[in-house]
Motif scaffolding. Structure first.
Motif, PDB file in Angstrom:
ATOM      1  N   LEU A 390       0.826  -1.212   0.000  1.00 21.21           N
ATOM      2  CA  LEU A 390       0.000   0.000   0.000  1.00 21.21           C
ATOM      3  C   LEU A 390       0.859   1.260   0.000  1.00 21.21           C
ATOM      4  CD1 LEU A 390      -2.778  -1.073   2.536  1.00 21.21           C
ATOM      5  CD2 LEU A 390      -3.045  -0.733   0.076  1.00 21.21           C
ATOM      6  N   VAL A 391       1.974   1.235   0.746  1.00 21.84           N
ATOM      7  CA  VAL A 391       2.870   2.394   0.748  1.00 21.84           C
ATOM      8  C   VAL A 391       3.457   2.618  -0.637  1.00 21.84           C
ATOM      9  CG1 VAL A 391       5.051   3.288   1.651  1.00 21.84           C
ATOM     10  CG2 VAL A 391       3.409   2.231   3.202  1.00 21.84           C
ATOM     11  N   VAL A 392       3.860   1.534  -1.302  1.00 21.78           N
ATOM     12  CA  VAL A 392       4.396   1.668  -2.666  1.00 21.78           C
ATOM     13  C   VAL A 392       3.330   2.249  -3.598  1.00 21.78           C
ATOM     14  CG1 VAL A 392       5.259   0.375  -4.654  1.00 21.78           C
ATOM     15  CG2 VAL A 392       6.090  -0.175  -2.357  1.00 21.78           C
ATOM     16  N   ALA A 393       2.077   1.779  -3.447  1.00 22.62           N
ATOM     17  CA  ALA A 393       0.996   2.313  -4.279  1.00 22.62           C
ATOM     18  C   ALA A 393       0.789   3.805  -4.021  1.00 22.62           C
ATOM     19  CB  ALA A 393      -0.297   1.540  -4.008  1.00 22.62           C
ATOM     20  N   MET A 394       0.843   4.209  -2.749  1.00 24.44           N
ATOM     21  CA  MET A 394       0.673   5.626  -2.428  1.00 24.44           C
ATOM     22  C   MET A 394       1.805   6.472  -3.001  1.00 24.44           C
ATOM     23  SD  MET A 394      -0.873   5.923   1.414  1.00 24.44           S
ATOM     24  CE  MET A 394      -0.879   7.703   1.222  1.00 24.44           C
ATOM     25  N   VAL A 395       3.013   5.938  -2.956  1.00 21.50           N
ATOM     26  CA  VAL A 395       4.146   6.686  -3.526  1.00 21.50           C
ATOM     27  C   VAL A 395       3.956   6.857  -5.032  1.00 21.50           C
ATOM     28  CG1 VAL A 395       6.624   6.611  -3.978  1.00 21.50           C
ATOM     29  CG2 VAL A 395       5.757   6.028  -1.714  1.00 21.50           C
ATOM     30  N   GLY A 396       3.459   5.807  -5.703  1.00 22.59           N
ATOM     31  CA  GLY A 396       3.196   5.923  -7.129  1.00 22.59           C
ATOM     32  C   GLY A 396       2.135   6.968  -7.446  1.00 22.59           C
ATOM     33  N   ILE A 397       1.057   6.976  -6.647  1.00 21.11           N
ATOM     34  CA  ILE A 397       0.010   7.983  -6.855  1.00 21.11           C
ATOM     35  C   ILE A 397       0.548   9.372  -6.546  1.00 21.11           C
ATOM     36  CG2 ILE A 397      -2.302   8.707  -6.168  1.00 21.11           C
ATOM     37  CD1 ILE A 397      -2.881   5.811  -5.412  1.00 21.11           C
ATOM     38  N   ALA A 398       1.382   9.474  -5.501  1.00 18.65           N
ATOM     39  CA  ALA A 398       1.968  10.771  -5.161  1.00 18.65           C
ATOM     40  C   ALA A 398       2.849  11.294  -6.296  1.00 18.65           C
ATOM     41  CB  ALA A 398       2.785  10.657  -3.872  1.00 18.65           C
ATOM     42  N   TYR A 399       3.524  10.393  -6.985  1.00 20.62           N
ATOM     43  CA  TYR A 399       4.334  10.818  -8.127  1.00 20.62           C
ATOM     44  C   TYR A 399       3.447  11.416  -9.218  1.00 20.62           C
ATOM     45  CZ  TYR A 399       7.442  10.580 -12.158  1.00 20.62           C
ATOM     46  OH  TYR A 399       8.176  10.884 -13.274  1.00 20.62           O
ATOM     47  N   ALA A 400       2.261  10.809  -9.424  1.00 17.58           N
ATOM     48  CA  ALA A 400       1.314  11.373 -10.394  1.00 17.58           C
ATOM     49  C   ALA A 400       0.842  12.753  -9.942  1.00 17.58           C
ATOM     50  CB  ALA A 400       0.133  10.425 -10.572  1.00 17.58           C
ATOM     51  N   SER A 401       0.635  12.922  -8.643  1.00 16.46           N
ATOM     52  CA  SER A 401       0.224  14.234  -8.130  1.00 16.46           C
ATOM     53  C   SER A 401       1.300  15.277  -8.385  1.00 16.46           C
ATOM     54  CB  SER A 401      -0.078  14.137  -6.630  1.00 16.46           C
ATOM     55  OG  SER A 401      -1.136  13.236  -6.376  1.00 16.46           O
ATOM     56  N   ARG A 402       2.560  14.900  -8.238  1.00 14.47           N
ATOM     57  CA  ARG A 402       3.652  15.839  -8.502  1.00 14.47           C
ATOM     58  C   ARG A 402       3.649  16.266  -9.969  1.00 14.47           C
ATOM     59  NH1 ARG A 402       8.074  15.892  -4.722  1.00 14.47           N
ATOM     60  NH2 ARG A 402       9.471  16.425  -6.443  1.00 14.47           N
ATOM     61  N   ARG A 403       3.304  15.360 -10.854  1.00 11.67           N
ATOM     62  CA  ARG A 403       3.256  15.701 -12.268  1.00 11.67           C
ATOM     63  C   ARG A 403       2.126  16.686 -12.553  1.00 11.67           C
ATOM     64  NH1 ARG A 403       3.824  10.683 -16.220  1.00 11.67           N
ATOM     65  NH2 ARG A 403       4.019  12.483 -17.623  1.00 11.67           N
ATOM     66  N   TRP A 404       0.983  16.469 -11.923  1.00 10.67           N
ATOM     67  CA  TRP A 404      -0.122  17.420 -12.102  1.00 10.67           C
ATOM     68  C   TRP A 404       0.261  18.791 -11.538  1.00 10.67           C
ATOM     69  CZ3 TRP A 404      -3.465  16.520 -15.586  1.00 10.67           C
ATOM     70  CH2 TRP A 404      -3.972  15.237 -15.828  1.00 10.67           C
ATOM     71  N   THR A 405       0.958  18.791 -10.407  1.00  8.96           N
ATOM     72  CA  THR A 405       1.398  20.070  -9.825  1.00  8.96           C
ATOM     73  C   THR A 405       2.360  20.787 -10.755  1.00  8.96           C
ATOM     74  OG1 THR A 405       1.161  19.105  -7.610  1.00  8.96           O
ATOM     75  CG2 THR A 405       2.466  21.115  -7.802  1.00  8.96           C
ATOM     76  N   ALA A 406       3.257  20.043 -11.379  1.00  9.73           N
ATOM     77  CA  ALA A 406       4.198  20.655 -12.319  1.00  9.73           C
ATOM     78  C   ALA A 406       3.464  21.265 -13.509  1.00  9.73           C
ATOM     79  CB  ALA A 406       5.209  19.611 -12.794  1.00  9.73           C
ATOM     80  N   ARG A 407       2.423  20.595 -13.977  1.00 12.18           N
ATOM     81  CA  ARG A 407       1.657  21.140 -15.096  1.00 12.18           C
ATOM     82  C   ARG A 407       0.933  22.424 -14.708  1.00 12.18           C
ATOM     83  NH1 ARG A 407      -1.160  15.727 -17.772  1.00 12.18           N
ATOM     84  NH2 ARG A 407       0.794  14.657 -18.326  1.00 12.18           N
ATOM     85  N   LEU A 408       0.449  22.472 -13.441  1.00 16.99           N
ATOM     86  CA  LEU A 408      -0.216  23.697 -12.995  1.00 16.99           C
ATOM     87  C   LEU A 408       0.741  24.878 -12.984  1.00 16.99           C
ATOM     88  CD1 LEU A 408      -2.424  22.384 -10.043  1.00 16.99           C
ATOM     89  CD2 LEU A 408      -3.242  23.491 -12.121  1.00 16.99           C
ATOM     90  N   ALA A 409       2.010  24.605 -12.717  1.00 16.43           N
ATOM     91  CA  ALA A 409       2.995  25.681 -12.631  1.00 16.43           C
ATOM     92  C   ALA A 409       3.543  26.103 -13.989  1.00 16.43           C
ATOM     93  CB  ALA A 409       4.154  25.269 -11.727  1.00 16.43           C
ATOM     94  N   GLU A 410       3.231  25.341 -15.053  1.00 16.13           N
ATOM     95  CA  GLU A 410       3.737  25.680 -16.376  1.00 16.13           C
ATOM     96  C   GLU A 410       3.093  26.971 -16.880  1.00 16.13           C
ATOM     97  OE1 GLU A 410       2.968  22.351 -18.796  1.00 16.13           O
ATOM     98  OE2 GLU A 410       4.491  21.057 -17.879  1.00 16.13           O
TER      99      GLU A 410
END
Length: 705
Positions: A390-410
């Motif tokens: 479950l922790v590995v799954a959360m880290v993977g989802i968190a990585y997707a969240s970081r990508r969305w955050t980067a797109r917001l800052a573009e």
């Protein structure tokens, strides 16, 4: 950003593998949960004369109450006298009445291990010869029943409340300072405080019944409550309540400060003071768990307790902060949105929390498991594997969240969070100017017709906007809620004022209403813009998925805290095996008072081969103790999904008599009081199921009587 994150991921993976291998390779014996490792008389033995006392040996010191050890005769009457004596370390004795007759006696125990978990069980021994007994000697888990379920629920709610309260406050302080004025965030943190307080009070009341009788009527027993307060767990719960009082003051200052205007230096000083005070209170609350549970016992408790505190704080910062971010993304008002910088700051905070979780989790896993085999051979290890997944799954989802955050800052993003803030400020400025002009026009001309017409038009606009967008006032900030009162406050009307003045006051009221309606239109427009942003929508969805996974992760963590660590379970099995008498072979045991049957099996599926051993003692007419051992072909014990035993005496057309043994440890099951009605050549059939579809029945004959 991908080039920056990838090396970090590789370094963390290498560090995890290296440290885990080194720790697990050099594991040493230790314990956390208490386990019964021996007894005198031994389980299932037949002694020539009645003993003067019964002794039980545990893997660690335990708390023993007056009724913790009981010895019952075949009729179910108590034959022990006096209180248990634990003067010899981990061995506890209880005296027996003199002149006990022959028969089968049942020993029951219910103690509390040093890490606060109750441990219960039962076994039998016989004097002279076995006999029928009315006592059911089956070990019942202390987590069974209504009280056990309520206590487990209370533990889960206490962890959840702590994570939401501490993590939500950390999110406001470290990532999004304007969030202290958002009503939804305030309610979230306060609800965490209320949940933790209520759960702690419930655990304090349930503790006495949970560790003794298990009856719901004993929850409000003041005698049991006073006994609980004298234990380590009771002191930890009381300390937690005292710290929660300090946490309430911290929350009041954190959210109350949003109502006052301060310069930058005062804000920095206040934030620093709140950060220091909040960290101290949060660490104290985390210590109330560390000092009374697994970390306080076993090897290296002086190191394990601080590590456990850091682990809990990291969990709260990650999961609680994630919950606060989710609430802010969905419920923050249009004029106080979560900006990109706040999300990026939380991303860095979450990354640091994950690093702390990995480091502390590796140490805790080594300490509670001790070997690689414990991952798969013990229930604690299996649950830990689920938690790691479950922790590995959360880290993977968190990585997707970081990508969305980067797109917001573009710069080329459709509608970024910074743009929302600028548009909101511009809309509010335009609203204020329009309201001022309308008010001036109404006062100067003294005509209400135009003002009324304009108000009606604005009302229609607001209705149309409200039909498309929810403008729930729960998301208002403290500053926003004060604005209507300032605009629509009661005007002082003096008796000497003329009718024209009263008319002008009415026009001013209508102008104020128009201003509020225009503000509502602007808010609705900003919410539509915000919700239409695909990048923000993607961030919401990923954070929601991460929060949903966190709920399950917290539940698994709660179950882990109530599960016997794999290191303790394996150590107890080794101790019990080394102290158990050697069993005779099947050929030499026939008709000598004890029977041991070895039956190889093969279900045909994966991992379907093994050997099942039946130990029937004393193998006579009447009550018998049955022990079943399941081993792989290499001699390693393992659990199977289902195992049934049936006894048949075909010459007398008796049977099959079903026997369903209870699990005692990995690959070890037992059943007490197995009744065999007459002597003869009995067939013992064992049905073994190793998967949903793989099953086989093996049998062997044994002479009884």
């Amino acid at each position: 950003m991908t080039q920056t994150i990838a090396p970090r991921v590789r370094i963390l993976v290498l560090l995890f593998l290296a440290v885990t291998g080194a720790l697990l390779a050099g594991a040493a014996p230790a314990s956390a949960h208490a386990a019964l490792t021996g007894s005198d008389p031994r389980q299932g033995t037949v002694v020539d004369k009645a003993p003067a006392q019964v002794s039980l040996t545990f893997s660690e010191p335990v708390a023993v109450s007056d009724d913790a050890l009981r010895v019952l005769d075949p009729k179910g009457e108590r034959v022990d006298k006096g209180d248990p004596d634990g003067a010899s370390g981990t061995t506890y004795t209880v005296q027996l009445l003199s002149g006990l007759p022959d028969g089968t006696y049942t020993v029951t125990y219910q103690v509390v291990s040093a890490d606060s978990h109750p441990v219960a069980g039962a076994f039998t021994f016989s004097v002279g010869a076995p006999s029928e007994t009315s006592v059911e000697a089956s070990a019942q888990s202390p987590d069974d029943g209504l009280i056990g379920s309520l206590y487990g629920t209370g533990r889960y709610l206490s962890y959840a409340g702590f994570a939401v309260m501490a993590g939500g406050a950390a999110f406001v302080l470290a990532c999004w300072r304007p969030g202290s004025g958002v009503r939804a965030v305030q309610r979230l943190v306060v609800s965490g405080w209320l949940t933790l307080t209520a759960a702690t009070l419930a655990l304090l009341l349930l503790r006495g019944s949970y560790t003794s009788s298990g009856k719901i009527g004993d929850v409000f027993d003041l005698t049991l409550l006073s006994e609980v307060l004298q234990t380590k767990t009771g002191a930890a719960l009381v300390s937690r309540l005292l710290l929660l009082a300090a946490a309430a003051l911290f929350i009041a200052v954190l959210f109350g400060s949003a109502q006052y205007q301060r310069d930058d230096e005062e804000k920095r000083d206040l934030s620093f003071g709140l950060a220091v005070g909040g960290t101290v209170v949060a660490a104290g609350l985390a210590a109330s768990w560390a000092m009374s549970e697994h970390a306080s016992q076993g090897i290296q408790p002086g190191l394990a307790m601080p590590v456990d505190v850091v682990h809990l704080l990291a969990v709260a910062a990650w999961l609680g902060g994630l919950t606060a971010l989710l609430v802010a993304l969905y419920r923050a008002p249009a004029d106080t949105p979560v900006d990109t910088a706040a999300v990026q700051r939380f991303s860095r905070l979450a990354f640091g929390s994950v690093v702390a979780l990995v480091v502390t989790g590796i140490y805790q896993s080594w300490r509670q498991l001790g070997s690689w085999s414990a991952f798969t051979d013990t229930r604690y290890g299996q649950l830990l594997l689920v938690k790691i997944g479950l922790v590995v799954a959360m880290v993977g989802i968190a990585y997707a969240s970081r990508r969305w955050t980067a797109r917001l800052a573009e710069p080329g993003a459709p509608v970024t969070l910074r743009e929302e803030q600028k548009e909101t400020a511009a809309a509010m400025s335009a609203t204020g100017g329009g309201a001022g002009q309308e008010s001036a026009g109404a006062t100067g001309t003294g005509k209400a017709g135009a003002g009324t017409e304009t108000t009606a038009a604005a009302s229609a606009s607001v209705s149309a906007a409200s039909a498309d967008t929810d403008t729930d006032t729960d998301t208002d900030t403290d500053t926003e809620r004060e604005k209507p009162a300032a605009v629509t406050g009661p005007a002082e009307v003096r008796p000497e004022e003329s009718g024209a003045g009263a008319k002008a006051g009415g026009d001013s009221t209508r102008a104020a209403q128009l201003a509020r309606q225009r503000a509502a239109v602007a808010t609705a427009r900003q919410k539509r813009l915000r919700d239409a942003d695909p990048n923000r929508f993607g961030l919401r969805r990923s954070v929601l998925a991460e929060a949903g996974t966190a709920v399950v992760l917290l539940a698994i963590t709660t179950v882990l805290t109530q599960t016997e660590p794999g290191r303790t379970e394996q150590e107890a099995e080794r101790t019990a095996s080394s102290s158990a008498p050697s069993l005779p072979s099947a050929s030499s045991a026939q008709g000598t008072g004890a029977v041991t049957l070895n039956m190889p099996f093969d279900t045909g599926g994966k991992n379907g081969k093994g050997v099942v051993t039946i130990d029937l003692d004393p193998a006579r007419v009447g009550g018998n103790d049955m022990h079943v051992y399941v081993e792989r072909t290499d001699g390693k014990a393992f659990d199977v999904p289902e195992l049934k035993v049936a006894l048949t005496l075909s010459t007398k057309d008796i049977g099959p008599l079903p026997v369903v043994p209870d699990r005692l440890a990995t690959g070890h099951l037992s059943a007490s009081g197995v009744q065999i009605p007459m002597a003869g050549d009995w067939t013992v059939e064992v049905t073994v199921r190793t998967s949903d579809i793989d099953q086989v029945t093996v049998s062997k004959n044994a002479q009884i009587g």
